[in-house]
Design an enzyme around this catalytic site. Structure first.
Site, PDB file in Angstrom:
ATOM      1  N   ASP A   1       0.859  -1.172   0.000  1.00 47.18           N
ATOM      2  CA  ASP A   1       0.000   0.000   0.000  1.00 47.18           C
ATOM      3  C   ASP A   1       0.901   1.230   0.000  1.00 47.18           C
ATOM      4  O   ASP A   1       1.723   1.402   0.898  1.00 47.18           O
ATOM      5  CB  ASP A   1      -0.891  -0.032   1.260  1.00 47.18           C
TER       6      ASP A   1
ATOM      7  N   GLU B   1      -1.784  -1.498  -5.619  1.00 50.05           N
ATOM      8  CA  GLU B   1      -3.005  -0.914  -6.130  1.00 50.05           C
ATOM      9  C   GLU B   1      -2.658  -0.133  -7.380  1.00 50.05           C
ATOM     10  O   GLU B   1      -1.635   0.545  -7.432  1.00 50.05           O
ATOM     11  CB  GLU B   1      -3.580   0.018  -5.074  1.00 50.05           C
TER      12      GLU B   1
ATOM     13  N   ASP C   1      -3.629   1.546   6.564  1.00 46.86           N
ATOM     14  CA  ASP C   1      -2.750   1.102   5.472  1.00 46.86           C
ATOM     15  C   ASP C   1      -2.273  -0.339   5.658  1.00 46.86           C
ATOM     16  O   ASP C   1      -2.014  -1.048   4.690  1.00 46.86           O
ATOM     17  CB  ASP C   1      -1.580   2.068   5.222  1.00 46.86           C
TER      18      ASP C   1
END
Ligand SMILES: [Zn+2]
Length: 356
Positions: A151, A238, A319
């Protein structure tokens, strides 16, 4: 040569194709330099014009270089005219009788094709050596972890989860300090009178600091991406919309943090070392899903750093929870069997428990 071409272009005449040899009598210093340097400039110049005529929108007409910009020349290796003495750290170049002392970053195997010698605008000299080699990779190591989820963040550079737990990668202190100094030097430079001696001094200091930051950040990103690729078989991040975010208020910190560079390094290293690199759809709610029970927290706001799952009661650090979800996505890949998945899911994450 550029001047002649531009003049002909302006008068709508045929663009002349001369060679550097024509100018040697008028400019005797041309006889002193490496002939490949001249020849390569001619080729580059012709390519620049060709590109322009092919696609005027994308390729503007070539311009003269400013003296303060980066200066460089390219030379080619012919019958060992270019050599590197690794023991003595010397680089042998055509027309230069003695070896040039260099700071060697690493040894290499393979045939030297060409060298670009450049001087950056902070006054440093670099030699970039192009080598033909069978395999550009370092040693391929066995991955210790099946998968990892990453992340990316503003406050911390990254939060990573793999088989061994979750951990945070902070922005390196030297970069934060370096950026502070950069801002100071920028203010200092802008206060100087343009064109004055002091302004030139300030510009040089600013350019040096810029170069330092760029090099230091790249070094950090290369090492981190290599370590991640070495350790994990599947790497999941991501698919952040970097371009979209660049337009937002966060633009400065995102471009500074080097996210897009980091992702591109992960991608090519994954290809080199036979790992799987997955950029997951940005609509995947990695932050909103509870990693323990799968509950989706629709109310999670951007500023919520921690939250408690109403379904199972687990407390999440935002996170860390996101990186665990990405990690699970990585485990769900066909490379991992369901049995291993179940094993890993039941493991506790010691680092995560501490953080929470
Ligand atoms: Zn839950």
């Amino acid at each position: 040569m550029l001047d002649k071409k531009l003049q002909a272009y302006k008068k709508k005449e045929r663009i002349p194709q001369d060679t550097p040899a024509k100018y040697k009598d008028e400019f005797p210093f041309l006889k002193e330099v490496d002939s490949f340097a001249l020849c390569n400039v001619q080729l580059q110049l012709e390519k620049a014009f060709k590109d322009h005529f092919r696609n005027r929108k994308q390729f503007k007409l070539p311009k003269f270089k400013k003296k303060r910009d980066k200066q460089s020349y390219t030379t080619n290796n012919v019958r060992d005219s270019i050599r590197v003495d690794f023991e003595k750290s010397l680089l042998y170049l055509p027309k230069i009788r003695e070896g040039v002392k260099i700071e060697l970053h690493r040894r290499f195997d393979g045939k030297i094709k060409s060298v670009i010698v450049s001087r950056t605008n902070d006054g440093k000299y670099y030699a970039s050596i192009l080598v033909e080699t069978e395999d550009p990779r370092n040693k391929v190591v066995e991955p210790k972890s099946k998968a990892c989820g990453i992340d990316l963040g503003i406050e911390h550079f990254a939060t990573i989860t793999n088989e061994f737990g979750s951990y945070k990668v902070e922005h390196p202190k030297y970069l934060l300090r370096g950026e502070e100094r950069l801002r100071r030097l920028q203010r200092f430079f802008s206060r100087k009178q343009k064109g004055s001696k002091n302004s030139e001094k300030a510009r040089l200091r600013l350019a040096k600091q810029h170069a330092y930051i760029t090099n230091a950040r790249n070094d950090f990103l290369y090492k981190l991406s290599k370590a991640i690729i070495d350790e994990n078989q599947v790497v999941v991040v991501e698919d952040i919309n970097v371009k979209g975010l660049m337009k937002s208020r966060l633009a400065k910190s995102i471009s500074d943090s080097g996210w897009s560079k980091f992702l591109s390094y992960l991608k090519y290293k994954a290809e080199w070392y036979g790992r799987t690199f997955i950029q997951i759809d940005r609509f995947f709610p990695s932050s909103k899903l509870c990693h323990s029970c799968g509950y989706k927290n629709e109310d999670l706001a951007l500023h919520d750093r921690t939250w408690c799952c109403p379904a199972c009661g687990e407390t999440h650090v935002r996170d860390i929870n996101a990186s665990i979800n990405l990690y699970f996505v990585g485990l769900g890949r066909p490379e991992v069997t369901p049995v291993e998945q179940a094993l890993v899911k039941n493991r506790s994450h010691p680092a995560m428990k501490q953080e929470a």
